[in-house]
Design a protein around this motif. Structure first.
Motif, PDB file in Angstrom:
ATOM      1  N   ALA A 178      25.530  18.226  16.548  1.00 45.41           N
ATOM      2  CA  ALA A 178      25.455  16.767  16.501  1.00 45.41           C
ATOM      3  C   ALA A 178      24.376  16.306  17.463  1.00 45.41           C
ATOM      4  CB  ALA A 178      26.795  16.146  16.869  1.00 45.41           C
ATOM      5  N   SER A 179      23.724  15.207  17.125  1.00 50.35           N
ATOM      6  CA  SER A 179      22.618  14.700  17.939  1.00 50.35           C
ATOM      7  C   SER A 179      22.958  13.326  18.513  1.00 50.35           C
ATOM      8  CB  SER A 179      21.344  14.595  17.093  1.00 50.35           C
ATOM      9  OG  SER A 179      20.316  13.924  17.809  1.00 50.35           O
ATOM     10  N   LEU A 180      22.462  13.083  19.729  1.00 53.07           N
ATOM     11  CA  LEU A 180      22.588  11.749  20.327  1.00 53.07           C
ATOM     12  C   LEU A 180      21.594  10.771  19.725  1.00 53.07           C
ATOM     13  CD1 LEU A 180      23.126  12.692  24.084  1.00 53.07           C
ATOM     14  CD2 LEU A 180      24.845  12.134  22.354  1.00 53.07           C
ATOM     15  N   GLY A 181      20.601  11.289  18.988  1.00 52.73           N
ATOM     16  CA  GLY A 181      19.783  10.409  18.174  1.00 52.73           C
ATOM     17  C   GLY A 181      18.370  10.132  18.642  1.00 52.73           C
ATOM     18  N   LYS A 182      17.811  10.999  19.494  1.00 52.10           N
ATOM     19  CA  LYS A 182      16.429  10.744  19.927  1.00 52.10           C
ATOM     20  C   LYS A 182      15.468  10.771  18.746  1.00 52.10           C
ATOM     21  CE  LYS A 182      12.866  12.175  23.206  1.00 52.10           C
ATOM     22  NZ  LYS A 182      12.475  13.110  24.292  1.00 52.10           N
ATOM     23  N   GLU A 183      15.739  11.637  17.756  1.00 52.79           N
ATOM     24  CA  GLU A 183      14.851  11.717  16.591  1.00 52.79           C
ATOM     25  C   GLU A 183      14.872  10.423  15.782  1.00 52.79           C
ATOM     26  OE1 GLU A 183      18.862  13.159  15.265  1.00 52.79           O
ATOM     27  OE2 GLU A 183      17.568  13.486  17.020  1.00 52.79           O
ATOM     28  N   ARG A 184      15.898   9.597  15.993  1.00 49.29           N
ATOM     29  CA  ARG A 184      15.975   8.294  15.322  1.00 49.29           C
ATOM     30  C   ARG A 184      15.548   7.158  16.257  1.00 49.29           C
ATOM     31  NH1 ARG A 184      20.957  10.738  14.375  1.00 49.29           N
ATOM     32  NH2 ARG A 184      21.199  11.678  12.308  1.00 49.29           N
ATOM     33  N   GLN A 185      15.023   7.546  17.422  1.00 47.64           N
ATOM     34  CA  GLN A 185      14.518   6.584  18.409  1.00 47.64           C
ATOM     35  C   GLN A 185      15.598   5.616  18.880  1.00 47.64           C
ATOM     36  OE1 GLN A 185      11.045   4.913  16.416  1.00 47.64           O
ATOM     37  NE2 GLN A 185       9.746   6.506  17.296  1.00 47.64           N
ATOM     38  N   ARG A 186      16.769   6.157  19.130  1.00 50.95           N
ATOM     39  CA  ARG A 186      17.840   5.335  19.678  1.00 50.95           C
ATOM     40  C   ARG A 186      17.573   5.049  21.164  1.00 50.95           C
ATOM     41  NH1 ARG A 186      22.023   5.081  16.001  1.00 50.95           N
ATOM     42  NH2 ARG A 186      22.089   6.758  14.433  1.00 50.95           N
ATOM     43  N   SER A 187      18.232   4.047  21.707  1.00 48.05           N
ATOM     44  CA  SER A 187      18.050   3.671  23.106  1.00 48.05           C
ATOM     45  C   SER A 187      18.944   4.515  24.015  1.00 48.05           C
ATOM     46  CB  SER A 187      18.388   2.197  23.292  1.00 48.05           C
ATOM     47  OG  SER A 187      19.773   1.978  23.064  1.00 48.05           O
ATOM     48  N   LYS A 188      18.658   4.492  25.321  1.00 48.83           N
ATOM     49  CA  LYS A 188      19.476   5.240  26.272  1.00 48.83           C
ATOM     50  C   LYS A 188      20.928   4.779  26.291  1.00 48.83           C
ATOM     51  CE  LYS A 188      15.820   6.931  29.305  1.00 48.83           C
ATOM     52  NZ  LYS A 188      15.286   6.996  30.690  1.00 48.83           N
ATOM     53  N   PRO A 189      21.202   3.468  26.251  1.00 51.32           N
ATOM     54  CA  PRO A 189      22.618   3.064  26.168  1.00 51.32           C
ATOM     55  C   PRO A 189      23.314   3.610  24.924  1.00 51.32           C
ATOM     56  CG  PRO A 189      21.286   1.203  26.864  1.00 51.32           C
ATOM     57  CD  PRO A 189      20.327   2.288  26.468  1.00 51.32           C
ATOM     58  N   CYS A 225      23.288  17.703  21.189  1.00 45.02           N
ATOM     59  CA  CYS A 225      21.921  17.699  21.705  1.00 45.02           C
ATOM     60  C   CYS A 225      21.366  16.281  21.736  1.00 45.02           C
ATOM     61  CB  CYS A 225      21.022  18.598  20.854  1.00 45.02           C
ATOM     62  SG  CYS A 225      20.947  18.158  19.103  1.00 45.02           S
ATOM     63  N   LEU A 226      20.350  16.104  22.556  1.00 48.39           N
ATOM     64  CA  LEU A 226      19.675  14.812  22.594  1.00 48.39           C
ATOM     65  C   LEU A 226      18.879  14.584  21.315  1.00 48.39           C
ATOM     66  CD1 LEU A 226      18.856  12.276  24.192  1.00 48.39           C
ATOM     67  CD2 LEU A 226      16.994  13.620  25.200  1.00 48.39           C
ATOM     68  N   GLU A 227      18.323  15.678  20.781  1.00 52.81           N
ATOM     69  CA  GLU A 227      17.460  15.583  19.602  1.00 52.81           C
ATOM     70  C   GLU A 227      17.626  16.827  18.758  1.00 52.81           C
ATOM     71  OE1 GLU A 227      12.654  14.925  18.646  1.00 52.81           O
ATOM     72  OE2 GLU A 227      13.368  15.221  20.697  1.00 52.81           O
ATOM     73  N   GLN A 228      17.591  16.666  17.451  1.00 51.85           N
ATOM     74  CA  GLN A 228      17.682  17.822  16.570  1.00 51.85           C
ATOM     75  C   GLN A 228      16.510  17.845  15.602  1.00 51.85           C
ATOM     76  OE1 GLN A 228      21.503  17.174  14.604  1.00 51.85           O
ATOM     77  NE2 GLN A 228      20.470  16.559  12.711  1.00 51.85           N
ATOM     78  N   GLY A 229      16.152  19.072  15.209  1.00 51.73           N
ATOM     79  CA  GLY A 229      15.090  19.274  14.238  1.00 51.73           C
ATOM     80  C   GLY A 229      15.540  20.304  13.234  1.00 51.73           C
ATOM     81  N   ASN A 230      14.730  21.331  13.026  1.00 57.05           N
ATOM     82  CA  ASN A 230      15.045  22.384  12.062  1.00 57.05           C
ATOM     83  C   ASN A 230      15.955  23.433  12.697  1.00 57.05           C
ATOM     84  OD1 ASN A 230      14.847  24.057   9.725  1.00 57.05           O
ATOM     85  ND2 ASN A 230      13.281  25.272  10.782  1.00 57.05           N
ATOM     86  N   PHE A 231      17.079  23.724  12.052  1.00 57.72           N
ATOM     87  CA  PHE A 231      17.952  24.785  12.552  1.00 57.72           C
ATOM     88  C   PHE A 231      18.711  25.420  11.404  1.00 57.72           C
ATOM     89  CE2 PHE A 231      20.403  20.849  12.923  1.00 57.72           C
ATOM     90  CZ  PHE A 231      21.623  21.180  12.347  1.00 57.72           C
ATOM     91  N   HIS A 232      19.114  26.663  11.620  1.00 60.67           N
ATOM     92  CA  HIS A 232      19.890  27.414  10.638  1.00 60.67           C
ATOM     93  C   HIS A 232      20.810  28.323  11.443  1.00 60.67           C
ATOM     94  CE1 HIS A 232      16.599  30.258  11.610  1.00 60.67           C
ATOM     95  NE2 HIS A 232      15.810  29.256  11.318  1.00 60.67           N
ATOM     96  N   LEU A 233      22.061  27.895  11.579  1.00 61.98           N
ATOM     97  CA  LEU A 233      23.002  28.528  12.492  1.00 61.98           C
ATOM     98  C   LEU A 233      24.244  29.028  11.750  1.00 61.98           C
ATOM     99  CD1 LEU A 233      22.570  25.883  15.311  1.00 61.98           C
ATOM    100  CD2 LEU A 233      21.941  28.310  15.491  1.00 61.98           C
TER     101      LEU A 233
END
Length: 350
Positions: free
Chosen positions: A53-64, A38-46
């Motif tokens: 795995a997250s691409l890191g939007k919640e960590r404010q990573r850049s598009k590259p 996912c682009l961003e992750q929050g609360n989940f229980h699966l």
């Protein structure tokens, strides 16, 4: 089947995208293994056979950085999935299809939107199969398209006691505050209804203004509400966590959706699943409404027509409508059946 899911956000509490958490749970029942990127992750229980795995939007990573992480992930885990299911973001098909096709991974795209752009046109060519909710939800002609309906959790969106309502009739509008939602029609209709019925009622708008344009629109709507003496009658409530939405719907007497004809808005289906009559200006709902369509469909952008139908509804207090609407959603849009259909079609391609 081992499945890689690409989606925007995994967060059970997200007001807009929280519903997809249940989709992943259902895919876990259908698949040996589910990988979610996912682009961003929050609360989940699966379930245990799901990894996220997250691409890191919640960590404010850049598009590259997003792109680099995307390629690292699909390469590192390439032996752990057989098929790819891309949810709503055709750009991921463009990014990954070259490698996925070399590795003989089958690609499925879920897309439900009026918009057709070059990314979607290219993704249609690169995908092996495309899923959508209604024929109006995918505007390109393609032999790859399967119209399956939405995936609504009808066990969660259910009112155990539909008669437990507020003392004042409550009208609900659910969705982002944006131009296409046409909320000015609802405000004007509320003013007309107020002159026609003696009983006090409330209109609650559930949703946020996200962009600067949305916020300007909300400010203008608040001015209209004040100028027309509707303060306290039409109320902005902000967004609600996805898990609270069944309770929100169940508190209402009816809901209103003012988007134009196009794809099937999930908010209408959730309202129907809760047994709450849903009024809509989207004529794509006519088959689902069945014989109730003349009472529930109103002309787009026409506050007079909407006000007239709401007034008639309050005057008649019809019984049995909610149960009939709920059965329509169960039959055509239940999440378990829809995810099973998607998994089956992907498995047939593998």
């Amino acid at each position: 089947m081992r499945l890689l899911i690409i989606t925007q956000k995994v967060d059970a509490d997200d007001p807009i995208l929280g519903f997809f958490h249940r989709w992943i749970e259902e895919f876990a029942k259908q698949c040996e293994r589910v990988l979610v990127l996912c682009l961003e992750q929050g609360n989940f229980h699966l379930p245990q056979n799901v990894s996220v795995a997250s691409l890191g939007k919640e960590r404010q990573r850049s598009k590259p950085q997003y792109v680099a992480r995307f390629y690292r992930y699909i390469f590192a885990h390439r032996r752990e999935y057989d098929c790819v299911f891309v949810h709503m973001n055709p750009e991921y098909v463009l990014l990954g299809s070259f490698l996925w096709r070399i590795w003989r991974k089958r690609i499925g795209l879920w897309y439900v939107h009026r918009q057709v752009n070059m990314k979607l046109r290219i993704a249609e060519k690169l995908s092996h199969v495309i899923f959508t909710a209604a024929k109006e939800s995918f505007q390109l002609k393609s032999g790859k398209v399967h119209v399956l309906g939405h995936g609504i959790d009808t066990k969660k969106f259910f009112c155990a006691d539909p008669k437990m309502k507020n003392k004042e009739p409550l009208i609900l509008s659910v969705g982002r505050i944006t131009k296409i939602k046409n909320l000015e029609t609802l405000v004007r209709a509320a003013g007309l209804v107020k002159t026609r019925i003696a009983e006090k009622f409330v209109v609650r708008i559930i949703g946020d203004a996200v962009t600067a344009e949305d916020r300007a629109l909300k400010t203008d709507l608040e001015r209209q509400i004040f100028d027309n003496g509707l303060a306290g009658t039409v109320v902005f409530m902000g967004s609600a966590p996805h898990g609270q939405m069944p309770e929100v719907y169940c508190s209402a007497d009816l809901s209103v959706n003012l988007a134009p004809t196009g794809g099937l808005d999930k908010a209408v289906l959730e309202s129907m699943a809760c047994g709450v009559p849903a009024f809509s200006s989207n004529r794509a709902f006519a088959p689902l409404f069945g014989p109730l369509a003349p009472s529930l469909l109103f002309r787009h952008g026409d506050p007079e027509d909407l006000a007239e139908k709401i007034t008639r509804f309050f005057a008649a207090s019809p019984s049995g409508i909610g149960a009939r609407l709920r059965q329509s959603v169960i039959a055509e849009h239940d999440i378990a059946s829809r995810v099973s259909d998607i998994a089956g079609l992907l498995d047939d391609l593998a």
